[in-house]
Design a protein around this motif. Structure first.
Motif, PDB file in Angstrom:
ATOM      1  N   LYS A 274       0.847  -1.184   0.000  1.00 52.82           N
ATOM      2  CA  LYS A 274       0.000   0.000   0.000  1.00 52.82           C
ATOM      3  C   LYS A 274       0.881   1.231   0.000  1.00 52.82           C
ATOM      4  N   VAL A 275       0.301   2.380  -0.317  1.00 53.12           N
ATOM      5  CA  VAL A 275       1.101   3.595  -0.427  1.00 53.12           C
ATOM      6  C   VAL A 275       0.906   4.565   0.720  1.00 53.12           C
ATOM      7  N   CYS A 276       0.022   4.278   1.643  1.00 51.23           N
ATOM      8  CA  CYS A 276      -0.103   5.182   2.780  1.00 51.23           C
ATOM      9  C   CYS A 276       0.975   4.871   3.807  1.00 51.23           C
ATOM     10  N   LEU A 277       1.225   5.801   4.649  1.00 48.44           N
ATOM     11  CA  LEU A 277       2.324   5.679   5.602  1.00 48.44           C
ATOM     12  C   LEU A 277       2.162   4.521   6.560  1.00 48.44           C
ATOM     13  N   VAL A 278       0.986   4.314   7.096  1.00 49.23           N
ATOM     14  CA  VAL A 278       0.790   3.257   8.090  1.00 49.23           C
ATOM     15  C   VAL A 278       1.012   1.884   7.477  1.00 49.23           C
ATOM     16  N   VAL A 279       0.449   1.661   6.310  1.00 51.43           N
ATOM     17  CA  VAL A 279       0.602   0.369   5.666  1.00 51.43           C
ATOM     18  C   VAL A 279       2.033   0.186   5.172  1.00 51.43           C
ATOM     19  N   CYS A 280       2.680   1.272   4.794  1.00 52.49           N
ATOM     20  CA  CYS A 280       4.078   1.185   4.360  1.00 52.49           C
ATOM     21  C   CYS A 280       4.969   0.786   5.537  1.00 52.49           C
ATOM     22  N   VAL A 281       4.706   1.336   6.695  1.00 51.47           N
ATOM     23  CA  VAL A 281       5.470   0.946   7.881  1.00 51.47           C
ATOM     24  C   VAL A 281       5.195  -0.521   8.213  1.00 51.47           C
ATOM     25  N   LEU A 282       3.935  -0.919   8.126  1.00 46.02           N
ATOM     26  CA  LEU A 282       3.579  -2.318   8.361  1.00 46.02           C
ATOM     27  C   LEU A 282       4.286  -3.232   7.354  1.00 46.02           C
ATOM     28  N   SER A 283       4.355  -2.800   6.110  1.00 43.71           N
ATOM     29  CA  SER A 283       5.048  -3.573   5.075  1.00 43.71           C
ATOM     30  C   SER A 283       6.519  -3.744   5.404  1.00 43.71           C
ATOM     31  N   THR A 284       7.142  -2.690   5.884  1.00 43.81           N
ATOM     32  CA  THR A 284       8.553  -2.774   6.250  1.00 43.81           C
ATOM     33  C   THR A 284       8.755  -3.755   7.397  1.00 43.81           C
ATOM     34  N   VAL A 285       7.897  -3.658   8.409  1.00 40.60           N
ATOM     35  CA  VAL A 285       8.022  -4.559   9.567  1.00 40.60           C
ATOM     36  C   VAL A 285       7.786  -6.011   9.145  1.00 40.60           C
TER      37      VAL A 285
ATOM     38  N   THR B  14      11.899  -4.792   1.388  1.00 45.73           N
ATOM     39  CA  THR B  14      12.131  -4.109   2.659  1.00 45.73           C
ATOM     40  C   THR B  14      12.808  -2.766   2.429  1.00 45.73           C
ATOM     41  N   VAL B  15      13.798  -2.746   1.571  1.00 48.00           N
ATOM     42  CA  VAL B  15      14.507  -1.490   1.286  1.00 48.00           C
ATOM     43  C   VAL B  15      13.567  -0.488   0.623  1.00 48.00           C
ATOM     44  N   ILE B  16      12.798  -0.936  -0.367  1.00 51.82           N
ATOM     45  CA  ILE B  16      11.874  -0.028  -1.059  1.00 51.82           C
ATOM     46  C   ILE B  16      10.807   0.485  -0.102  1.00 51.82           C
ATOM     47  N   SER B  17      10.268  -0.389   0.730  1.00 46.94           N
ATOM     48  CA  SER B  17       9.261   0.046   1.705  1.00 46.94           C
ATOM     49  C   SER B  17       9.832   1.051   2.693  1.00 46.94           C
ATOM     50  N   SER B  18      11.069   0.825   3.119  1.00 48.83           N
ATOM     51  CA  SER B  18      11.709   1.763   4.054  1.00 48.83           C
ATOM     52  C   SER B  18      11.911   3.128   3.408  1.00 48.83           C
ATOM     53  N   ILE B  19      12.362   3.138   2.163  1.00 49.05           N
ATOM     54  CA  ILE B  19      12.551   4.414   1.453  1.00 49.05           C
ATOM     55  C   ILE B  19      11.215   5.112   1.271  1.00 49.05           C
ATOM     56  N   PHE B  20      10.192   4.347   0.884  1.00 46.22           N
ATOM     57  CA  PHE B  20       8.869   4.914   0.692  1.00 46.22           C
ATOM     58  C   PHE B  20       8.330   5.489   1.996  1.00 46.22           C
ATOM     59  N   CYS B  21       8.523   4.796   3.105  1.00 44.30           N
ATOM     60  CA  CYS B  21       8.094   5.297   4.419  1.00 44.30           C
ATOM     61  C   CYS B  21       8.796   6.602   4.754  1.00 44.30           C
ATOM     62  N   PHE B  22      10.093   6.630   4.508  1.00 43.92           N
ATOM     63  CA  PHE B  22      10.864   7.843   4.798  1.00 43.92           C
ATOM     64  C   PHE B  22      10.339   9.016   3.980  1.00 43.92           C
ATOM     65  N   LEU B  23      10.098   8.799   2.679  1.00 45.81           N
ATOM     66  CA  LEU B  23       9.614   9.880   1.822  1.00 45.81           C
ATOM     67  C   LEU B  23       8.226  10.346   2.242  1.00 45.81           C
ATOM     68  N   LEU B  24       7.342   9.408   2.544  1.00 43.91           N
ATOM     69  CA  LEU B  24       5.998   9.789   2.985  1.00 43.91           C
ATOM     70  C   LEU B  24       6.030  10.514   4.323  1.00 43.91           C
ATOM     71  N   PHE B  25       6.864  10.039   5.236  1.00 42.95           N
ATOM     72  CA  PHE B  25       6.960  10.681   6.546  1.00 42.95           C
ATOM     73  C   PHE B  25       7.517  12.096   6.419  1.00 42.95           C
ATOM     74  N   ARG B  26       8.523  12.255   5.562  1.00 42.89           N
ATOM     75  CA  ARG B  26       9.122  13.580   5.357  1.00 42.89           C
ATOM     76  C   ARG B  26       8.119  14.539   4.725  1.00 42.89           C
TER      77      ARG B  26
END
Length: 187
Positions: free
Chosen positions: A81-92, A147-159
Protein backbone atom coordinates in the motif's frame (compact mmCIF):
# COMPACT_ATOMS: atom_id res chain seq x y z
CA UNK A 1 -0.40 40.64 7.12
CA UNK A 2 -0.37 43.90 5.20
CA UNK A 3 -3.15 46.47 5.65
CA UNK A 4 -3.83 49.63 3.65
CA UNK A 5 -6.17 52.44 4.63
CA UNK A 6 -7.53 54.73 1.91
CA UNK A 7 -8.68 58.36 2.25
CA UNK A 8 -12.29 57.36 2.67
CA UNK A 9 -11.18 55.20 5.63
CA UNK A 10 -11.67 51.93 3.82
CA UNK A 11 -9.38 49.28 5.18
CA UNK A 12 -8.06 46.73 2.74
CA UNK A 13 -6.21 43.60 3.81
CA UNK A 14 -3.51 42.83 1.26
CA UNK A 15 -2.05 39.47 0.45
CA UNK A 16 0.65 38.38 2.84
CA UNK A 17 3.90 37.47 1.05
CA UNK A 18 4.52 34.51 3.34
CA UNK A 19 1.01 33.16 2.83
CA UNK A 20 1.46 33.45 -0.95
CA UNK A 21 4.78 31.58 -0.78
CA UNK A 22 3.21 28.93 1.42
CA UNK A 23 0.28 28.46 -0.94
CA UNK A 24 2.62 28.24 -3.94
CA UNK A 25 4.75 25.66 -2.17
CA UNK A 26 1.74 23.55 -1.24
CA UNK A 27 0.44 23.70 -4.81
CA UNK A 28 3.86 22.66 -6.16
CA UNK A 29 3.93 19.74 -3.71
CA UNK A 30 0.43 18.63 -4.73
CA UNK A 31 1.41 18.89 -8.41
CA UNK A 32 4.57 16.81 -7.81
CA UNK A 33 2.57 14.12 -6.03
CA UNK A 34 -0.10 14.13 -8.73
CA UNK A 35 2.57 13.88 -11.45
CA UNK A 36 3.49 10.59 -9.89
CA UNK A 37 7.11 11.00 -8.87
CA UNK A 38 6.85 8.11 -6.34
CA UNK A 39 5.14 5.90 -8.95
CA UNK A 40 8.35 4.05 -9.74
CA UNK A 41 8.70 2.96 -6.11
CA UNK A 42 5.08 1.87 -5.95
CA UNK A 43 5.36 -0.08 -9.21
CA UNK A 44 8.57 -1.72 -7.99
CA UNK A 45 6.91 -2.67 -4.73
CA UNK A 46 3.87 -4.18 -6.48
CA UNK A 47 6.04 -6.09 -8.96
CA UNK A 48 8.23 -7.49 -6.19
CA UNK A 49 5.15 -8.55 -4.25
CA UNK A 50 3.73 -10.34 -7.28
CA UNK A 51 7.08 -12.01 -7.95
CA UNK A 52 7.33 -13.20 -4.34
CA UNK A 53 3.84 -14.68 -4.48
CA UNK A 54 4.28 -16.33 -7.90
CA UNK A 55 7.71 -17.76 -7.09
CA UNK A 56 6.34 -19.25 -3.90
CA UNK A 57 3.71 -21.41 -5.62
CA UNK A 58 6.18 -24.30 -6.27
CA UNK A 59 6.93 -24.35 -2.53
CA UNK A 60 3.41 -25.67 -1.97
CA UNK A 61 4.44 -28.91 -3.70
CA UNK A 62 7.61 -29.46 -1.65
CA UNK A 63 8.15 -30.27 2.01
CA UNK A 64 6.11 -28.07 4.36
CA UNK A 65 8.60 -26.04 6.40
CA UNK A 66 8.20 -22.83 8.42
CA UNK A 67 8.04 -20.64 5.31
CA UNK A 68 5.18 -22.64 3.80
CA UNK A 69 3.36 -23.26 7.11
CA UNK A 70 3.27 -19.57 8.02
CA UNK A 71 2.45 -18.56 4.41
CA UNK A 72 5.32 -16.06 4.43
CA UNK A 73 5.52 -15.51 0.65
CA UNK A 74 1.83 -14.75 0.42
CA UNK A 75 1.40 -12.28 3.28
CA UNK A 76 4.76 -10.62 2.69
CA UNK A 77 3.84 -10.14 -0.98
CA UNK A 78 0.40 -8.69 -0.18
CA UNK A 79 1.54 -5.84 2.05
CA UNK A 80 1.68 -3.30 -0.78
CA UNK A 81 0.00 0.00 0.00
CA UNK A 82 1.10 3.59 -0.43
CA UNK A 83 -0.10 5.18 2.78
CA UNK A 84 2.32 5.68 5.60
CA UNK A 85 0.79 3.26 8.09
CA UNK A 86 0.60 0.37 5.67
CA UNK A 87 4.08 1.18 4.36
CA UNK A 88 5.47 0.95 7.88
CA UNK A 89 3.58 -2.32 8.36
CA UNK A 90 5.05 -3.57 5.08
CA UNK A 91 8.55 -2.77 6.25
CA UNK A 92 8.02 -4.56 9.57
CA UNK A 93 6.46 -7.61 7.90
CA UNK A 94 9.26 -7.75 5.33
CA UNK A 95 11.82 -7.76 8.12
CA UNK A 96 9.88 -10.54 9.86
CA UNK A 97 9.75 -12.47 6.57
CA UNK A 98 13.53 -12.10 6.13
CA UNK A 99 14.05 -13.48 9.64
CA UNK A 100 11.71 -16.43 9.01
CA UNK A 101 13.37 -17.20 5.66
CA UNK A 102 16.79 -17.12 7.31
CA UNK A 103 15.72 -19.34 10.22
CA UNK A 104 13.97 -21.78 7.87
CA UNK A 105 17.00 -22.06 5.62
CA UNK A 106 19.22 -22.63 8.66
CA UNK A 107 16.92 -25.31 10.08
CA UNK A 108 16.51 -27.18 6.80
CA UNK A 109 19.84 -27.55 5.00
CA UNK A 110 20.18 -29.32 1.68
CA UNK A 111 19.98 -33.09 1.87
CA UNK A 112 23.10 -34.90 0.68
CA UNK A 113 22.89 -36.67 -2.66
CA UNK A 114 22.36 -40.38 -2.15
CA UNK A 115 22.85 -42.10 -5.48
CA UNK A 116 20.60 -44.98 -6.28
CA UNK A 117 22.19 -48.12 -7.63
CA UNK A 118 19.76 -48.42 -10.53
CA UNK A 119 20.38 -45.30 -12.61
CA UNK A 120 23.15 -43.49 -10.70
CA UNK A 121 20.93 -40.42 -9.98
CA UNK A 122 20.35 -38.70 -6.67
CA UNK A 123 17.23 -39.43 -4.64
CA UNK A 124 14.07 -37.25 -4.99
CA UNK A 125 14.47 -35.60 -1.58
CA UNK A 126 17.83 -34.17 -2.68
CA UNK A 127 16.25 -32.48 -5.70
CA UNK A 128 13.22 -31.32 -3.67
CA UNK A 129 15.37 -29.67 -1.00
CA UNK A 130 17.66 -28.17 -3.64
CA UNK A 131 14.65 -26.62 -5.44
CA UNK A 132 13.12 -25.46 -2.16
CA UNK A 133 16.37 -23.88 -1.00
CA UNK A 134 16.90 -22.13 -4.34
CA UNK A 135 13.37 -20.72 -4.32
CA UNK A 136 13.69 -19.59 -0.71
CA UNK A 137 17.01 -17.88 -1.50
CA UNK A 138 15.37 -16.02 -4.39
CA UNK A 139 12.37 -15.09 -2.24
CA UNK A 140 14.73 -13.89 0.50
CA UNK A 141 16.48 -11.64 -2.02
CA UNK A 142 13.17 -10.23 -3.30
CA UNK A 143 11.93 -9.68 0.25
CA UNK A 144 15.13 -7.80 1.13
CA UNK A 145 14.59 -5.57 -1.91
CA UNK A 146 10.96 -5.04 -0.84
CA UNK A 147 12.13 -4.11 2.66
CA UNK A 148 14.51 -1.49 1.29
CA UNK A 149 11.87 -0.03 -1.06
CA UNK A 150 9.26 0.05 1.71
CA UNK A 151 11.71 1.76 4.05
CA UNK A 152 12.55 4.41 1.45
CA UNK A 153 8.87 4.91 0.69
CA UNK A 154 8.09 5.30 4.42
CA UNK A 155 10.86 7.84 4.80
CA UNK A 156 9.61 9.88 1.82
CA UNK A 157 6.00 9.79 2.99
CA UNK A 158 6.96 10.68 6.55
CA UNK A 159 9.12 13.58 5.36
CA UNK A 160 6.33 14.91 3.12
CA UNK A 161 3.82 14.63 5.95
CA UNK A 162 6.06 16.64 8.29
CA UNK A 163 6.84 19.36 5.75
CA UNK A 164 3.17 19.99 4.94
CA UNK A 165 1.66 19.47 8.41
CA UNK A 166 3.50 22.30 10.11
CA UNK A 167 2.01 24.92 7.77
CA UNK A 168 -1.60 23.74 7.82
CA UNK A 169 -2.69 26.13 10.57
CA UNK A 170 -1.18 29.16 8.82
CA UNK A 171 -3.29 28.78 5.69
CA UNK A 172 -6.46 28.49 7.73
CA UNK A 173 -5.74 31.67 9.71
CA UNK A 174 -5.02 34.01 6.80
CA UNK A 175 -7.37 34.50 3.87
CA UNK A 176 -5.90 33.68 0.48
CA UNK A 177 -7.52 36.66 -1.28
CA UNK A 178 -7.52 40.31 -0.29
CA UNK A 179 -10.64 41.44 1.52
CA UNK A 180 -11.91 44.95 1.87
CA UNK A 181 -13.31 46.17 5.17
CA UNK A 182 -15.52 49.22 5.22
CA UNK A 183 -15.90 51.24 8.38
CA UNK A 184 -19.36 51.45 9.92
CA UNK A 185 -21.42 54.55 9.14
CA UNK A 186 -21.53 56.56 12.37
CA UNK A 187 -23.84 59.30 11.13
Amino acid sequence: MAVSVSRDLTVQVLRDVNAVKLTDRQQALRAAIQRGEPKCLGVSQVMLGLMVMSYSIPLLFTEFTEVVSFGVPFWSGLTLKVCLVVCVLSTVLSVVAVVIYSVDMGNHPEVACIKTSEDNHCNNQYYATKLSRGLKSTLLLFTLAQTVISSIFCFLLFRQRDSVGQYASLTQAAPSTPTALTPPDLN
